[in-house]
Scaffold this active site. Structure first.
Site, PDB file in Angstrom:
ATOM      1  N   ASN A  14       0.884  -1.172   0.000  1.00 28.75           N
ATOM      2  CA  ASN A  14       0.000   0.000   0.000  1.00 28.75           C
ATOM      3  C   ASN A  14       0.918   1.217   0.000  1.00 28.75           C
ATOM      4  O   ASN A  14       1.510   1.549   1.022  1.00 28.75           O
ATOM      5  CB  ASN A  14      -0.893  -0.011   1.245  1.00 28.75           C
ATOM      6  N   LYS A  16       0.229   4.288  -0.384  1.00 29.57           N
ATOM      7  CA  LYS A  16      -0.384   5.515   0.161  1.00 29.57           C
ATOM      8  C   LYS A  16      -0.110   6.697  -0.776  1.00 29.57           C
ATOM      9  O   LYS A  16      -0.088   6.532  -1.980  1.00 29.57           O
ATOM     10  CB  LYS A  16       0.112   5.768   1.587  1.00 29.57           C
ATOM     11  N   HIS A 100      -9.436   1.314   4.869  1.00 28.53           N
ATOM     12  CA  HIS A 100      -8.155   1.505   5.560  1.00 28.53           C
ATOM     13  C   HIS A 100      -8.356   2.478   6.719  1.00 28.53           C
ATOM     14  O   HIS A 100      -9.123   3.442   6.596  1.00 28.53           O
ATOM     15  CB  HIS A 100      -7.109   2.044   4.574  1.00 28.53           C
ATOM     16  N   GLU A 102      -6.711   4.874   7.782  1.00 30.07           N
ATOM     17  CA  GLU A 102      -6.476   6.293   7.451  1.00 30.07           C
ATOM     18  C   GLU A 102      -7.698   6.890   6.760  1.00 30.07           C
ATOM     19  O   GLU A 102      -8.016   8.068   6.951  1.00 30.07           O
ATOM     20  CB  GLU A 102      -5.204   6.411   6.585  1.00 30.07           C
ATOM     21  N   GLU A 172      -5.716  -4.785  10.742  1.00 33.37           N
ATOM     22  CA  GLU A 172      -4.691  -3.762  10.893  1.00 33.37           C
ATOM     23  C   GLU A 172      -4.948  -2.969  12.177  1.00 33.37           C
ATOM     24  O   GLU A 172      -5.731  -2.003  12.169  1.00 33.37           O
ATOM     25  CB  GLU A 172      -4.715  -2.804   9.707  1.00 33.37           C
ATOM     26  N   GLY A 178       2.183   2.328  10.648  1.00 35.43           N
ATOM     27  CA  GLY A 178       3.133   3.420  10.442  1.00 35.43           C
ATOM     28  C   GLY A 178       3.819   3.876  11.721  1.00 35.43           C
ATOM     29  O   GLY A 178       4.467   4.924  11.738  1.00 35.43           O
ATOM     30  N   SER A 217       3.195  -2.068  10.475  1.00 35.64           N
ATOM     31  CA  SER A 217       4.647  -2.074  10.680  1.00 35.64           C
ATOM     32  C   SER A 217       5.300  -3.418  10.351  1.00 35.64           C
ATOM     33  O   SER A 217       6.254  -3.836  11.020  1.00 35.64           O
ATOM     34  CB  SER A 217       4.995  -1.624  12.100  1.00 35.64           C
TER      35      SER A 217
HETATM   36  C1  PEP Z   1      -0.828   0.086   5.841  1.00 32.39           C
HETATM   37  O1  PEP Z   1      -0.696   1.115   5.194  1.00 32.39           O
HETATM   38  O2  PEP Z   1      -1.815  -0.623   5.646  1.00 32.39           O
HETATM   39  C2  PEP Z   1       0.198  -0.265   6.822  1.00 32.39           C
HETATM   40  C3  PEP Z   1       0.034  -1.355   7.511  1.00 32.39           C
HETATM   41  O3  PEP Z   1       1.256   0.604   6.947  1.00 32.39           O
HETATM   42  P1  PEP Z   1       2.675   0.256   7.662  1.00 32.39           P
HETATM   43  O4  PEP Z   1       3.124  -1.073   7.116  1.00 32.39           O
HETATM   44  O5  PEP Z   1       3.575   1.369   7.266  1.00 32.39           O
HETATM   45  O6  PEP Z   1       2.425   0.196   9.133  1.00 32.39           O
END
Ligand code: PEP
Length: 261
Positions: A14, A16, A100, A102, A172, A178, A217
């Site tokens: 992803n 972003k 997601h 975000e 998630e 992040g 992460s």
């Molecule tokens: C994500 O964007 O779905 C995500 C899990 O980001 P990260 O791996 O940076 O934590």
């Protein structure tokens, strides 16, 4: 020789809000080349909308798919700025990430809008990657399983059994996205097992086949331990999907960890 893992592992990047068109093409083709020998998993990249069609063209016919990061439920009309799931499919994507955290946090998405997006993705022939996960306050209050269970119901109860069977779920935890703070394999497995339980309760054997990805992460140095867990079928990867080297290592080490005896 080890048995293939069921469900088939899936690793999705992803990206972003990242990258120019040429950055996106370079990353996508780099990933394609780096994972060309991987046959025991599905792999996809998640470019921004402006690069999606070009990236899909470059990857056409190969083993790496393309995921949109969002998509709208209406087919056409006065919805300025939105992109229809059918347009995303037409541009060559296979998957659409929906819900997601975000999007939920900054753009007001709810389980209800996520459900509509998942349904529209399926109608357009896309596979939705439906994201759910608790906040830190919810986890600290001992409510992680209840919150995730409610989100799963809220985002999937309007799908038919067949539609749900085609979907991917991504767990998630918001506190791990992040932040560099990954869930422990045991924490993730506990939630994945409860998601699996609900899927099996509804779909019986077919519920065992639905991919449940972990996201938050994920890095090359933590993917192996996560993938050894029974109900972790792959990963949705943000930051570490932005270089060929780290994303390819996640795919390769993740596959090795879960197919080894
Ligand atoms: C994500 O964007 O779905 C995500 C899990 O980001 P990260 O791996 O940076 O934590």
């Amino acid at each position: 020789m080890s048995n293939p893992r069921i469900p088939r592992p899936f690793f999705c990047g992803n990206w972003k809000l990242w990258g120019t068109l040429s950055d996106s093409v370079a990353l996508a083709t780099g990933v394609r080349n780096a994972v060309a020998a991987v046959t025991a998993a599905d792999v996809a990249v998640g470019p921004g909308f402006v690069a999606l069609g070009t990236v899909a063209d470059k990857l056409k016919g190969g083993s790496v798919g393309v995921a949109a990061q969002d998509g709208y439920w209406e087919l056409k009309g006065a919805f300025t700025g939105e992109v229809a799931m059918a347009q995303i499919a037409d541009a060559g994507a296979t998957y659409a990430i929906v819900g997601h955290s975000e999007r939920r946090q900054y753009f007001g998405e709810t389980d209800e809008t996520v459900a509509r997006k998942a349904k529209a993705a399926l109608a357009a022939g896309l596979i939705p990657i439906i994201c759910i996960g608790e906040t830190l306050a919810e986890r600290d209050a001992g409510r992680a399983l209840a919150v995730v269970g409610k989100q799963l119901d809220g985002t999937t109860s309007s799908l038919s059994d067949d539609e749900l069977g085609k979907s991917v779920i991504a767990y998630e935890p918001v506190w791990a996205i992040g932040t560099g703070r990954v869930a422990t394999p045991a924490q993730a497995q506990e939630v994945h097992a409860s998601i699996r339980g609900k899927l099996v309760q509804r779909l019986r054997a077919r519920g065992q086949q639905i991919r449940i990805l972990y996201g938050g992460s994920v890095k090359p140095d933590n993917i192996s331990e996560l993938m050894k867990e029974k109900d972790i079928d792959g990963a949705l990867v943000g930051g570490a999907s932005l270089t060929v080297d780290s994303f390819a290592k996640i795919v390769q080490q993740g596959v090795t960890a879960c197919t080894r005896s």
